[in-house]
Design a protein around this motif. Sequence first.
Motif, short mmCIF file in Angstrom:
data_model
loop_
_atom_site.label_atom_id
_atom_site.label_comp_id
_atom_site.label_asym_id
_atom_site.label_seq_id
_atom_site.Cartn_x
_atom_site.Cartn_y
_atom_site.Cartn_z
N PRO A 1 -15.53 47.53 73.55
CA PRO A 1 -14.99 46.55 72.67
C PRO A 1 -13.52 47.42 72.16
N PHE A 2 -12.51 46.58 72.09
CA PHE A 2 -11.21 46.79 71.85
C PHE A 2 -10.37 46.41 70.66
N TYR A 3 -9.98 47.26 69.88
CA TYR A 3 -9.23 47.17 68.53
C TYR A 3 -7.76 47.43 68.65
N ALA A 4 -6.94 46.55 68.40
CA ALA A 4 -5.25 47.02 68.31
C ALA A 4 -5.01 46.90 66.93
N VAL A 5 -4.21 47.87 66.58
CA VAL A 5 -3.64 48.01 65.26
C VAL A 5 -2.19 47.96 65.47
N MET A 6 -1.48 46.76 64.85
CA MET A 6 -0.26 46.40 65.18
C MET A 6 0.56 46.02 64.02
N PRO A 7 1.85 46.01 64.34
CA PRO A 7 2.71 45.72 63.09
C PRO A 7 2.44 44.12 62.88
N ALA A 8 2.61 43.61 61.86
CA ALA A 8 2.50 42.26 61.55
C ALA A 8 3.69 41.41 62.20
N SER A 9 4.84 41.88 62.42
CA SER A 9 5.86 41.24 63.20
C SER A 9 5.58 41.04 64.64
N THR A 10 4.58 41.61 65.21
CA THR A 10 4.35 41.63 66.58
C THR A 10 4.22 40.11 66.97
N ILE B 1 0.65 51.93 61.07
CA ILE B 1 -0.16 51.64 62.20
C ILE B 1 -0.94 52.88 62.89
N TYR B 2 -0.31 54.24 62.73
CA TYR B 2 -0.99 55.33 63.22
C TYR B 2 -2.22 55.96 62.46
N ALA B 3 -1.91 55.88 60.91
CA ALA B 3 -3.03 56.40 60.13
C ALA B 3 -4.16 55.49 60.39
N GLU B 4 -4.01 54.17 60.34
CA GLU B 4 -4.92 53.06 60.04
C GLU B 4 -5.86 53.03 61.44
N ALA B 5 -5.02 53.25 62.47
CA ALA B 5 -5.88 53.39 63.95
C ALA B 5 -6.66 54.40 64.12
N ALA B 6 -6.25 55.58 63.37
CA ALA B 6 -7.21 56.91 63.50
C ALA B 6 -8.40 56.46 62.54
N ALA B 7 -8.01 55.98 61.46
CA ALA B 7 -9.12 55.82 60.42
C ALA B 7 -10.14 54.63 61.01
N LEU B 8 -9.55 53.70 61.55
CA LEU B 8 -10.36 52.68 62.21
C LEU B 8 -11.28 53.18 63.24
N ALA B 9 -10.81 54.08 64.08
CA ALA B 9 -11.65 54.66 65.14
C ALA B 9 -12.61 55.44 64.71
N GLU B 10 -12.28 56.35 63.61
CA GLU B 10 -13.49 56.90 62.84
C GLU B 10 -14.72 56.09 62.04
N LEU C 1 -15.57 53.28 63.29
CA LEU C 1 -16.24 52.61 64.37
C LEU C 1 -16.97 53.57 65.04
N LYS C 2 -16.64 54.89 64.99
CA LYS C 2 -17.15 56.02 65.76
C LYS C 2 -16.82 55.69 67.21
N GLY C 3 -15.41 55.58 67.24
CA GLY C 3 -14.85 55.03 68.67
C GLY C 3 -13.91 56.13 68.91
N VAL C 4 -12.94 55.90 69.83
CA VAL C 4 -11.78 56.53 70.11
C VAL C 4 -10.31 56.24 70.07
N TYR C 5 -9.51 56.84 69.45
CA TYR C 5 -8.29 56.28 69.36
C TYR C 5 -7.34 56.89 70.33
N LEU C 6 -7.02 55.91 71.46
CA LEU C 6 -6.35 56.28 72.57
C LEU C 6 -4.89 57.20 72.39
N ASP C 7 -4.37 56.65 71.26
CA ASP C 7 -3.15 57.21 70.96
C ASP C 7 -1.78 57.34 72.03
N GLN C 8 -1.62 56.19 72.32
CA GLN C 8 -0.64 56.40 73.61
C GLN C 8 0.78 57.07 73.16
N PHE C 9 0.90 57.22 71.89
CA PHE C 9 2.18 57.90 71.54
C PHE C 9 2.18 59.30 71.68
#
Length: 379
Positions: free
Chosen positions: A123-132, A156-165, A167-175
């Motif tokens: 499963p994949f989840y993207a946290v993105m700016p609303a302007s995308t 988006i950074y903090a929300e991606a980390a929180a969402l991964a936690e 979901l017990k998933g992994v935040y790939l963190d491209q940046f």
Amino acid sequence: MSDDLHIESLLSGGAGAGLERALPSAVDRNWAAQALALIETDQRRSADTHLLHFDVPALSGLSIYLKDESTHPTGSLKHRLARSLFLYGICNGRVRGDTPIVEASSGSTAVSEAYFARLLGLPFYAVMPASTSREKIEAIERQGGHCHLMQHPAQIYAEAAALAERLKGVYLDQFTFAERATDWRGNNNIAESIFQQMSGEPHAVPAVIVMSAGTGGTTATIGRYIRYRRYSTRLCVVDVENSVFFDAYRHGDREVTGERPSRIEGIGRPRVEPSFLSEVIDEMIRIPDAASLAAMRVLSHRLGRKVGGSTGTNFFGLCLVAARMLRAGERGSLVTLICDGGDRYLQSYYNDEWIAAQGLELAPYERCIESFLSGDPCD
């Protein structure tokens, strides 16, 4: 006493307590091997991207090349990064057969990561700016991904980390991981591919490679590879409005931040990302957004197909470098990238009403670029 009896006695005594249990399950290792094989097989089905010779007779003595990354299966340069991030996560033992994948992205990386997540059944989840752009959101959803839109891009950074936690998933963190997930010494990275494809050209070693920065991973890879292979090529990085990379490079301050998102999707950041390595860059140029989008339209017209906004930034920067070389009487080759296609931006960059609403005037830049490419002077 025989060796066998000695081992049995150890197993039955205190020294061997627990050794009689079965070896740990290799389920995760087996899944990793299968996942790596799937990614490798998928890569073999895709030939390397084309290096296009962009013929401009008026620029005598200069050869222009465009590395067309829009031909990847997911349509952008970020396909390379997504593959590297998944390989990095799998080989580090973080990504497993039941791992939800989360990323913070302005769009293209998420499109590519959704592709690889689907390939691996994750499963994949993207946290993105609303302007995308709506086109990018739909591309992610077509790959089975889920989009979480944030009104404030800095969140988006903090929300991606929180969402991964959650979901017990992994935040790939491209940046953070872009510069280390890619094998910058070779392994068919973007830099090695460019230099191999240039090997038979009249000016085989580019005088300058012009590239914009999003995560900073591609510029880090190119800059490191140039030094590793001891090429004379200079790396010019172009930045956009509302991005802090240029200021960080000019002032040597990695703590500088911005309040507004970049208008050119995929490049420019409101903070200095961990993967942005200013030390491997030879020079930086800040490009006005109107110039980026004007160059995008001019290049699209000359190629006969639409390219994205970041490609316009790259191309305008290349024109500036080319003009400087012509004034100095220099000869050589210049290379930049087509980062993605323009079909993802039909409602924005190719929409005149959107351009007007942004307060951008493209016509003066378009005339200037066309004049330069035709050999006429332009101030």
